[in-house]
Structures are given as C-alpha cells and as structure tokens.
Design a protein around this motif. Structure first.
Motif, short mmCIF file in Angstrom:
data_model
loop_
_atom_site.label_atom_id
_atom_site.label_comp_id
_atom_site.label_asym_id
_atom_site.label_seq_id
_atom_site.Cartn_x
_atom_site.Cartn_y
_atom_site.Cartn_z
N GLN A 155 0.81 -1.21 0.00
CA GLN A 155 0.00 0.00 0.00
C GLN A 155 0.85 1.27 0.00
O GLN A 155 0.57 2.21 -0.75
N ASP A 170 2.44 1.64 -3.38
CA ASP A 170 1.40 2.02 -4.35
C ASP A 170 1.08 3.51 -4.24
O ASP A 170 0.93 4.20 -5.25
N ASN A 171 1.00 4.00 -3.01
CA ASN A 171 0.73 5.43 -2.81
C ASN A 171 1.85 6.29 -3.38
O ASN A 171 1.60 7.36 -3.95
N GLU A 207 9.11 3.74 2.33
CA GLU A 207 8.99 2.35 1.92
C GLU A 207 10.31 1.60 2.13
O GLU A 207 10.31 0.44 2.57
#
Length: 214
Positions: free
Chosen positions: A2, A5-6, A43
């Motif tokens: 997630q 992806d953001n 990340e």
C-alpha cells in the motif's frame, strides 16, 4: 504494497499535473512529486524494519518492549511517520543512499509552493521533473531493488524521460554560457551555477552582457 502504491500513484499524478500546464495543476505537480519521493523513502525504511516491530524504522517514535521470550525489542509507537530529518538520520545509520542534493532542490521548490506562492511555469518545473526522474530511477533500482519502468508505468516513465532529456540538453547549454561569461571574480563564476530563478525556481540561466548589477 500500500505504501509503495501510494508513492507510485503520487508520482504518476504529479507528472499528469505537469503535463496539464495550468497553474493549479503545476502547483499540484510539485506537491505530488515531493510526496511520492518521501513515500519511496519511507517504503525503504519499512522494508528494513524487523518483523513484528510495527514498521519501526518508518515510525517517528520508537520505544523498547519485550517479546514473548523476554528479549528486548524496539517497536514503532503510534501512527506518525518519520520526517525528513529523521529519514536522513536513519538512512545514514542504515547505509541507505539517495541524492540528497537533488532532493533538497525539490524540497525547496515544494516549500516555495506552500508558503511563498511563486510564479511557477512548465519551464521552471522542467528541472524539478528532471531531478525527480533521476532520483526516483536510481532509488527504486538501487535501494528498493525494483524495476522503475515497471513500477511507474510506461506512460509516466516516458513522460519523465522526455522532460529529463530536453532539460539535460538545455542545462548543458546554460552551463556552457555561464562558464564562458566574463565574470569579474572567480567566486561568482562558481556560485552562479547553483543559482535558481526567484520567479520560476528554474535553473536554466544565461548571462547578460554588460549588466554588472544583475
């Protein structure tokens, strides 16, 4: 995935904003590109966080605790994530590399958008897009060990690549003109290469003959 992806979506929207060319979308481009890069950094820290630590390395506050065996461990406390300074400190401690000089330029432009409302245009943003392209490409490949083309998508990748190539050629010409100019002092010759335009934040400059005051 997630968080990653953001990050990718922020970069994709930022490029779309840039291509639109309207002033509100140009301001949005700066915000989205800046946010996307910070999310990529987080990340990297998330991936290096120990299992069961609540992604400690990307959380601003880390507290000691004991696991079921009585071993002392460190876990992330709360939902607030690391700020830029904490990212720098943890990257240095963990040996995570990025081009901080390029990021500082992007960060400076973002701060101007938020607090000064500068007169940005597409030409002024070309350098930022170019810097972000190089930074994102290298960071995804060397630190996240992913394929930047695959993550960003063909459309976004080609758009960033095209801007970066145009900017590179114009930057080379700008540097050549600045280097060949008849500067009065060596320090000025060196310093002007780091200047940006106060109106559009661009760094594609050229000297004006017989204009000492400027």
């Amino acid at each position: 995935m997630q968080l990653l992806d953001n990050a990718i979506e922020s970069l994709q929207v930022g490029v779309e904003d840039y291509e639109s060319g309207t002033r509100p979308r140009l301001l949005s481009a700066v915000r989205n590109i800046h946010a996307g890069i910070l999310l990529l950094y987080k990340e990297a820290l998330r991936r290096m966080s120990p299992a069961g630590s609540n992604d400690a390395l990307m959380i601003a506050r880390i507290v000691p605790s004991k696991d079921s065996s009585g071993k002392v461990v460190f876990i992330g406390d709360g939902k607030k994530t690391v700020d830029t300074q904490q990212i720098k400190e943890r990257f240095e401690a963990l040996g995570i590399k990025t081009d901080w000089k390029r990021f500082e330029r992007i960060n400076e432009t973002r701060n101007e958008v938020e607090y000064l409302y500068p007169r940005l245009d597409q030409k002024g943003l070309e350098g930022l897009i170019s810097d972000s392209f190089l930074l994102v490409r290298d960071f995804i490949a060397t630190e996240l060990h992913d394929d930047p083309l695959e993550l960003l998508g063909e459309e976004t990748w080609q758009a960033m690549l095209q801007v970066a190539e145009v900017y590179r050629k114009e930057k080379e010409e700008s540097c050549k003109l600045m280097a060949e100019a008849n500067w009065r002092f060596p320090a000025i010759r060196e310093g002007v290469l780091d200047l940006t335009c106060p109106s559009c934040s661009g760094d594609l400059l050229k000297p004006v003959e017989n204009s000492y005051q400027e």
